[in-house]
Every structure is written in C-alpha cells, then in structure tokens.
Design a protein around this motif. Structure first.
Motif, PDB file in Angstrom:
ATOM      1  N   GLU A 111       7.583  -1.757   3.906  1.00  0.00           N
ATOM      2  CA  GLU A 111       8.561  -2.964   3.208  1.00  0.00           C
ATOM      3  C   GLU A 111       8.912  -2.634   1.796  1.00  0.00           C
ATOM      4  O   GLU A 111      10.011  -2.561   1.316  1.00  0.00           O
ATOM      5  CB  GLU A 111       8.490  -4.382   3.604  1.00  0.00           C
ATOM      6  CG  GLU A 111       9.348  -5.409   3.318  1.00  0.00           C
ATOM      7  CD  GLU A 111      10.663  -5.240   3.913  1.00  0.00           C
ATOM      8  OE1 GLU A 111      11.914  -5.476   3.463  1.00  0.00           O
ATOM      9  OE2 GLU A 111      10.635  -4.697   5.124  1.00  0.00           O
ATOM     10  N   THR A 112       7.615  -2.537   1.233  1.00  0.00           N
ATOM     11  CA  THR A 112       7.677  -2.267  -0.283  1.00  0.00           C
ATOM     12  C   THR A 112       6.521  -1.105  -0.638  1.00  0.00           C
ATOM     13  O   THR A 112       5.561  -1.146   0.191  1.00  0.00           O
ATOM     14  CB  THR A 112       7.484  -3.627  -0.923  1.00  0.00           C
ATOM     15  OG1 THR A 112       5.981  -4.180  -0.747  1.00  0.00           O
ATOM     16  CG2 THR A 112       8.627  -4.910  -0.779  1.00  0.00           C
ATOM     17  N   LEU A 113       7.023  -0.597  -1.662  1.00  0.00           N
ATOM     18  CA  LEU A 113       5.791   0.506  -1.990  1.00  0.00           C
ATOM     19  C   LEU A 113       4.877  -0.238  -2.806  1.00  0.00           C
ATOM     20  O   LEU A 113       4.857  -1.213  -3.474  1.00  0.00           O
ATOM     21  CB  LEU A 113       6.682   1.446  -2.783  1.00  0.00           C
ATOM     22  CG  LEU A 113       7.939   2.327  -2.438  1.00  0.00           C
ATOM     23  CD1 LEU A 113       8.389   3.173  -3.676  1.00  0.00           C
ATOM     24  CD2 LEU A 113       7.388   3.224  -1.524  1.00  0.00           C
ATOM     25  N   PRO A 114       3.588   0.297  -2.568  1.00  0.00           N
ATOM     26  CA  PRO A 114       2.276  -0.313  -2.913  1.00  0.00           C
ATOM     27  C   PRO A 114       2.367  -0.097  -4.314  1.00  0.00           C
ATOM     28  O   PRO A 114       2.582   1.067  -5.055  1.00  0.00           O
ATOM     29  CB  PRO A 114       1.165   0.416  -2.166  1.00  0.00           C
ATOM     30  CG  PRO A 114       1.549   1.810  -1.865  1.00  0.00           C
ATOM     31  CD  PRO A 114       3.454   1.528  -1.607  1.00  0.00           C
ATOM     32  N   ALA A 115       1.774  -1.443  -4.915  1.00  0.00           N
ATOM     33  CA  ALA A 115       1.353  -1.257  -6.267  1.00  0.00           C
ATOM     34  C   ALA A 115       0.063  -0.565  -6.463  1.00  0.00           C
ATOM     35  O   ALA A 115      -0.784  -0.359  -5.664  1.00  0.00           O
ATOM     36  CB  ALA A 115       1.291  -2.660  -6.999  1.00  0.00           C
ATOM     37  N   PRO A 116      -0.336  -0.123  -7.896  1.00  0.00           N
ATOM     38  CA  PRO A 116      -1.661   0.579  -8.056  1.00  0.00           C
ATOM     39  C   PRO A 116      -2.877  -0.460  -7.554  1.00  0.00           C
ATOM     40  O   PRO A 116      -2.573  -1.471  -7.861  1.00  0.00           O
ATOM     41  CB  PRO A 116      -1.707   0.801  -9.451  1.00  0.00           C
ATOM     42  CG  PRO A 116      -0.321   0.822  -9.898  1.00  0.00           C
ATOM     43  CD  PRO A 116       0.544   0.089  -8.953  1.00  0.00           C
ATOM     44  N   GLY A 117      -3.790   0.245  -6.557  1.00  0.00           N
ATOM     45  CA  GLY A 117      -4.877  -0.641  -6.056  1.00  0.00           C
ATOM     46  C   GLY A 117      -4.591  -1.440  -5.104  1.00  0.00           C
ATOM     47  O   GLY A 117      -5.443  -2.308  -4.466  1.00  0.00           O
ATOM     48  N   ALA A 118      -3.183  -1.635  -4.511  1.00  0.00           N
ATOM     49  CA  ALA A 118      -2.856  -2.424  -3.453  1.00  0.00           C
ATOM     50  C   ALA A 118      -2.747  -1.751  -1.988  1.00  0.00           C
ATOM     51  O   ALA A 118      -2.877  -0.449  -2.072  1.00  0.00           O
ATOM     52  CB  ALA A 118      -1.262  -3.114  -3.494  1.00  0.00           C
ATOM     53  N   THR A 119      -2.656  -2.436  -1.080  1.00  0.00           N
ATOM     54  CA  THR A 119      -2.771  -1.931   0.269  1.00  0.00           C
ATOM     55  C   THR A 119      -1.704  -2.500   0.954  1.00  0.00           C
ATOM     56  O   THR A 119      -1.605  -3.827   1.105  1.00  0.00           O
ATOM     57  CB  THR A 119      -4.372  -2.135   1.130  1.00  0.00           C
ATOM     58  OG1 THR A 119      -5.252  -1.544   0.479  1.00  0.00           O
ATOM     59  CG2 THR A 119      -4.005  -1.573   2.577  1.00  0.00           C
ATOM     60  N   VAL A 120      -0.807  -1.701   1.608  1.00  0.00           N
ATOM     61  CA  VAL A 120       0.403  -2.235   2.534  1.00  0.00           C
ATOM     62  C   VAL A 120       0.276  -1.623   3.820  1.00  0.00           C
ATOM     63  O   VAL A 120      -0.249  -0.421   3.932  1.00  0.00           O
ATOM     64  CB  VAL A 120       1.770  -2.133   1.976  1.00  0.00           C
ATOM     65  CG1 VAL A 120       1.839  -2.557   0.605  1.00  0.00           C
ATOM     66  CG2 VAL A 120       1.933  -0.387   1.694  1.00  0.00           C
ATOM     67  N   LEU A 121       0.851  -2.428   4.850  1.00  0.00           N
ATOM     68  CA  LEU A 121       0.904  -1.829   6.372  1.00  0.00           C
ATOM     69  C   LEU A 121       2.191  -1.341   6.590  1.00  0.00           C
ATOM     70  O   LEU A 121       3.162  -1.719   6.102  1.00  0.00           O
ATOM     71  CB  LEU A 121       0.634  -3.163   7.138  1.00  0.00           C
ATOM     72  CG  LEU A 121      -0.789  -3.882   7.035  1.00  0.00           C
ATOM     73  CD1 LEU A 121      -0.856  -4.835   8.118  1.00  0.00           C
ATOM     74  CD2 LEU A 121      -1.902  -2.813   7.456  1.00  0.00           C
ATOM     75  N   ALA A 122       2.076  -0.191   7.137  1.00  0.00           N
ATOM     76  CA  ALA A 122       3.322   0.772   7.653  1.00  0.00           C
ATOM     77  C   ALA A 122       3.798   0.179   8.995  1.00  0.00           C
ATOM     78  O   ALA A 122       2.889  -0.314   9.705  1.00  0.00           O
ATOM     79  CB  ALA A 122       2.949   2.110   7.478  1.00  0.00           C
TER      80      ALA A 122
END
Length: 283
Positions: free
Chosen positions: A19-30
C-alpha cells in the motif's frame, strides 16, 4: 529499424505490491509477490525488439535455473541471445517494492552481471557488428567503456542509459568521450553534467526533453492511468535505440509513447508495447 546491440544486465525481479513504501526501519506487509524477468539490459533489449529492431544482447547469467529462465524469456521475445554467457556464479536478482501510487523502490544483487566482460573476441565481434549500441551502468563501467570503444571504432552510434548513478566521475568522463547519446531521468541528470552531442532526459508522465547543439526540444507523453512505473525508463531507452538511427526526433516521440504504455502493465520484464501499439498511441 537498426541492428541494435545491447550490452547490459539481466536479472530475475522479485516484485512486492504494498500500500505504501516502507520508511527506514519500518516493516510493511505485501498484498502479493511475483517473479518476472528483468534487468536493465534485458528489459531494454526486449523493448527494442518489440519496437521492430534486430537485437542481440551481450550479458551474463549464472549456471542456474534462473539463468535458463531469463534466456528463455529473451528468446521468446526475438532477442538474439548468442552473446548471453553463463558463469559459475548466481544470476542477478532485483527486489522491487511497488506501492498503490505505482511508485517503486529497487535493490539489485548484480550476481553474474558484475562479472560481465568483453574478453571474448566473439562478444567483441557482436558489438562491432551493430549499427547502434545501447548500454547501462548495472554492469562494470570498464565493460561499458570497452563496448563503447569497440562500437565507436566500427562506426556505430553509442547510446548510454546512465543508470544507476554512482559511477566514478573519472570513469564517466571516459565514457562521455565515446558516447553519442546519454539517457537519464531528472534525478540522474543532476548527478553529473554529460558533455555529449545528445542528452535525453526523461520526465516521467511529462515526457522527455532532448538537448543537442541544435537546441532543446520537449516531447509530451500520452496521458495514462499508471499501474506500475517499474521498467518504463528501460522501455523508453530500448525504443529510443531502435529508432535513433533512422530519425532521432521521431524516436524520442515513440519512446515517450512507449514509456507511458509500459506503466499500464505490472512488472518490468514484460511491459514493453509492440510497434503497432506505439504507433496507435502516437496517432
């Protein structure tokens, strides 16, 4: 269309939709993950071939299943793979994260691409036999420079997609001396000033600008609802190379149209439109 030799990279792309590109240090689900052929050299070779050019690719893959899959993809798109060598190292891989606005972040592990050289007389002969040489910087700079010198000595037109940025300025200066056309995006254009006869800067949805001794020409792109911008710049470069020798101005217009159409297809390796679709978009 010209006889085009592409000297460049071939990768297997791992594409993650988020949904959104991860920021430094962040984890997102694809929401999804897919594998597709890519690499700037392979993408540009396919784009040039689909645009009507006679294309041979000089590249390196690994002795692995990925390398075999990449070679099969190129052959299925009428790219001559006689210059694709297999090396005892892994094939190149790229991790691509694409968000809901079609923007992306890319990380590349070069693998075999980092070992490509023109030490073989057969590969040098393939470069010398072209009318137009197209290169990128996902291969060793020394290899790109060697290819440019071989092509220039044979009377070919040399195009360089100066991406990714980061090469040593001294190496770039050597490349500039044997390059006729440099293709960059707006960010890459700020990295180094290219003293070449033709500089083509892509502007995304706004098209491109072509600067030469004759002045500056801006070319628009068809308005589209982009799905994925990954690979659009590669399609632009491949289509530009396919038509440059015949008519540079028309080639820029075709490249802008092709780049826009490429954003309608997810992924990089199979997003290039064919010649008929490009002409339809222009009309």
């Amino acid at each position: 269309m010209a006889r085009v030799c592409v000297v460049g990279s071939v990768n297997m792309d791992l594409v993650f939709a988020v949904e959104t590109l991860p920021a430094p240090g962040a984890t997102v689900l694809a929401s999804s993950m897919s594998r597709s052929p890519g690499g700037k050299g392979g993408n540009q070779a396919v784009a040039a071939a689909r645009a009507g050019a006679d294309v041979v690719l000089v590249a390196a893959v690994g002795h692995d299943d990925t390398g075999a899959a990449l070679r099969a993809h190129l052959e299925s798109n009428n790219v001559d793979v006689g210059g694709v060598i297999a090396l005892p190292v892994p094939s190149g891989t790229a991790s691509i994260v694409v968000d809901a606005q079609a923007e992306n972040v890319i990380v590349v592990a070069p693998g075999a691409n980092g070992h490509l050289s023109l030490s073989s007389p057969r590969l040098r002969d393939l470069v010398a036999g072209c009318e137009v040489l197209l290169m990128q910087l996902e291969i060793p700079t020394d290899t790109a420079l060697a290819a440019a010198r071989v092509a220039r000595d044979a009377g070919a037109t040399v195009l360089l997609n100066a991406s990714p940025v980061g090469a040593d300025p001294a190496a770039l200066a050597q490349l500039a001396e044997v390059t006729d056309v440099v293709i960059v995006n707006e960010s890459e254009a700020r990295h180094w000033v290219w003293p070449v006869p033709h500089l083509v800067t892509t502007l995304g949805a706004r098209g491109a600008v072509h600067r030469s001794a004759g002045g500056e020409t801006r070319v628009g792109a068809p308005a589209v609802e982009a799905v994925d911008t990954t690979g659009a710049g590669d399609v632009f470069a491949g289509v530009l190379a396919a038509g440059w020798a015949a008519d540079p101005a028309h080639a820029v217009r075709r490249a802008c149209a092709a780049g826009a159409l490429a954003t309608l297809v997810p992924g990089a390796g199979d997003c290039a439109p064919d010649d008929e679709a490009i002409e339809d978009a222009l009309n």
